[in-house]
Design an enzyme around this catalytic site. Structure first.
Site, PDB file in Angstrom:
ATOM      1  CB  THR A 111      26.871 -80.224  33.527  1.00 31.88           C
ATOM      2  OG1 THR A 111      25.973 -79.486  34.387  1.00 31.88           O
ATOM      3  CG2 THR A 111      26.149 -81.466  33.017  1.00 31.88           C
ATOM      4  CB  VAL A 121      30.483 -73.992  39.224  1.00 37.67           C
ATOM      5  CG1 VAL A 121      31.871 -73.377  39.214  1.00 37.67           C
ATOM      6  CG2 VAL A 121      29.475 -72.952  39.663  1.00 37.67           C
ATOM      7  CB  CYS A 122      27.000 -77.205  39.349  1.00 40.16           C
ATOM      8  SG  CYS A 122      25.780 -78.437  39.830  1.00 40.16           S
ATOM      9  CB  THR A 123      23.119 -76.937  36.471  1.00 43.26           C
ATOM     10  OG1 THR A 123      22.922 -76.157  37.655  1.00 43.26           O
ATOM     11  CG2 THR A 123      22.878 -78.402  36.784  1.00 43.26           C
TER      12      THR A 123
END
Length: 320
Positions: free
Chosen positions: A128, A108-110
């Site tokens: 990302t 998730v995300c970075t």
């Protein structure tokens, strides 16, 4: 182990929302009757608490090297500490080991930076947080980085965009595992109402369904978004909450600024928009799923609302 074991990997500098959206999404699925249920485990590199970006601390339930046996889903959290985590060779070794035990892998995300550093995204399409996409592409040229989507699925590996996009990914997993109805109930319970398709841009393209604290209005809204293909006539909705059609209309105008029929129309159009952008279902099937009498009825409503026919909308957003 009879449930679906989910291991959420955290490290110093994680974003709390990245963890909470995933863990709460699976927990809500359990409350809504998911069978087999999810068994969520939050694991940290050495089992000690980790510091979140906000300064709060999260206590791990296990250390990474203590996890053995089959894993249904491994999720790598994101946060400002993602680069330090990606430089931690011991952590990367454990991520590779756990990936070998996992049916499904996600970030998730970075958190995508950690997967990329572990070599798990080589020659795969991934996303990302839009702010970090260029840097990820430059540092890991073997990863096909697409900064636009909310989430991307490439084989058994999925990556999501920034922060709350992790909830969309969790909902997609719930739907994959337990069907659309359970996922819809989770979305309603978490007051997101409608799951966005993965190829929707990280900045929302569609209108959002309003919410209200008024008990009658809230119940009707929940019913509408959970039964788009059902009888959502004014008479049927009024009977659902045991009030007159006129009184229900007054309540809706007062609390959400539109009539019940307008809300039904908007909810059905939003759902149709998502299916057009995120699936290859024929227009007749989408019209039926979203409660329109026919494909032509959907087309007319779509043109009136968005100014383009459904076919044109699908062509534009499928290319995204």
């Amino acid at each position: 182990m009879t449930g679906r074991r989910v291991v959420v990997v955290g490290f110093d500098g994680i974003e709390l929302v990245d963890v909470a959206c995933v863990t709460t999404g699976f927990d809500y699925a359990n409350r809504m009757g998911a069978d087999p249920a999810y068994e969520v485990l939050f694991a940290t590199p050495v089992g000690r608490p980790v510091r979140c970006d906000s300064g709060l601390q999260l206590h791990g339930q296990s250390r990474l090297d203590g996890i053995e046996g089959r894993i249904d889903t491994m999720v790598i959290s994101g946060g400002l500490g993602h680069e330090a985590a990606a430089a931690n060779q011991r952590l990367l070794g454990q991520v590779r080991r756990l990936a070998g035990l996992s049916r499904r892998i996600a970030s998730v995300c970075t958190g995508a930076t950690v997967l990329a550093a572990a070599g798990l995204l080589d020659h795969r399409r991934a996303t990302t947080h839009w702010y970090e996409a260029t840097r990820l592409a430059e540092r890991y040229p073997r990863v096909h980085v697409d900064p636009a989507p909310i989430y991307v699925r490439d084989g058994r590996i999925a990556t999501s965009g920034g922060v709350t996009a992790s909830l969309d990914l969790a909902l997609a997993f719930v739907e994959e595992d337990h069907g659309a109805e359970i996922a819809r109930r989770v979305a309603v319970g978490m007051v997101t109402y409608l799951q966005r398709p993965g190829n929707q841009a990280q900045m929302s393209l569609f209108t959002r369904i309003p919410r209200s604290e008024h008990a009658v209005v809230h119940r009707v809204i929940d019913h509408v978004v959970s039964h788009l293909d059902g009888d959502l006539s004014a008479a049927g909705l009024a009977a659902l909450v045991s009030v007159s059609e006129r009184h229900l209309s007054r309540l809706f105008v007062e609390h959400v600024g539109r009539t019940p029929w307008q809300l039904v129309r908007d909810a059905r159009l939003e759902a149709a928009s998502q299916l057009l952008a995120g699936t290859r279902e024929p227009l007749t099937a989408i019209a039926r799923r979203c409660g329109f009498a026919s494909a032509e009825s959907l087309r007319q409503s779509f043109v009136a609302r968005f100014g383009i026919p459904p076919s044109r909308f699908r062509a534009v957003h499928a290319r995204r």
